[in-house]
Design an enzyme around this catalytic site. Structure first.
Site, mmCIF file in Angstrom:
data_model
loop_
_atom_site.group_PDB
_atom_site.id
_atom_site.type_symbol
_atom_site.label_atom_id
_atom_site.label_comp_id
_atom_site.label_asym_id
_atom_site.label_seq_id
_atom_site.Cartn_x
_atom_site.Cartn_y
_atom_site.Cartn_z
ATOM 1 C CG ASP A 29 37.846 -56.572 49.896
ATOM 2 O OD1 ASP A 29 36.925 -56.785 50.870
ATOM 3 O OD2 ASP A 29 39.285 -56.869 49.948
ATOM 4 C CG ASN A 87 32.213 -62.708 56.968
ATOM 5 O OD1 ASN A 87 31.748 -63.353 56.571
ATOM 6 N ND2 ASN A 87 33.206 -62.145 56.120
ATOM 7 N N GLY A 93 34.412 -64.713 60.970
ATOM 8 C CA GLY A 93 35.769 -64.273 59.898
ATOM 9 C C GLY A 93 35.708 -62.591 59.852
ATOM 10 C CB SER A 95 39.267 -59.367 59.542
ATOM 11 O OG SER A 95 38.954 -58.862 58.154
ATOM 12 C CG HIS A 100 32.733 -54.938 56.304
ATOM 13 N ND1 HIS A 100 33.146 -54.730 57.613
ATOM 14 C CD2 HIS A 100 33.424 -56.075 55.801
ATOM 15 C CE1 HIS A 100 33.826 -55.802 57.728
ATOM 16 N NE2 HIS A 100 34.026 -56.636 56.921
ATOM 17 C CG HIS A 102 32.322 -58.950 52.037
ATOM 18 N ND1 HIS A 102 33.626 -58.868 51.738
ATOM 19 C CD2 HIS A 102 32.257 -59.016 53.417
ATOM 20 C CE1 HIS A 102 34.484 -58.978 53.111
ATOM 21 N NE2 HIS A 102 33.528 -59.222 54.062
#
Ligand code: 5GP
Ligand code: ZN
Length: 114
Positions: A29, A87, A93, A95, A100, A102
């Site tokens: 990231d 998310n 959240g 964006s 994806h 995390h």
């Protein structure tokens, strides 16, 4: 998708992959929230988790979690503990509009998430 940043990374037009196979790509990231913060994405453009409705994508989702385990071991966070987060949509959240996962670890996490 030509204007999608994660498609460009997954296709190696920009950035550096830490893992790839025929279905998925993974990379660090750009704004890490933990000592280990890796993003694992499908190579095909899927906007968000909510869009995964096809039977054929069940294997893809399971595969991403197996790869998360592999990377957690490689980054030496597996035994201490790690978190996998998706998310989905605005209030969660999200964006970047390419699905994806995390993978976070290397520090003590709190719960509930903010
Ligand atoms: P979201 O908020 O959608 O769940 O997560 C998007 C993540 O993508 C954020 O953690 C953000 O730091 C990361 N990110 C956004 N743009 C880039 C980029 O161009 N390269 C990389 N490596 N990460 C990015
Ligand atoms: Zn994309």
């Amino acid at each position: 998708m030509s204007d999608c940043i994660f498609c460009k990374i997954a296709q190696k037009e920009i950035g550096t992959l830490i893992y790839e196979d025929e279905l998925v790509a993974a990379f660090d990231d750009a704004n890490p929230q933990a000592p280990v913060h890796v993003l694992i994405v499908p190579k095909k453009h899927i906007e968000k988790l909510l869009d995964v409705t096809q039977d054929e994508d069940k294997f893809l989702l399971g595969h991403i979690l197996v790869i998360a385990n592999t990377i957690a071991r490689e980054r030496s966070i597996a035994e201490a503990g790690y978190r996998v987060v998706v998310n989905c949509n605005r209030e969660a959240g999200q964006s970047v509009w390419h699905l994806h996962f995390h993978l976070l670890g290397g520090r003590k996490m709190s719960w509930p998430p903010g």
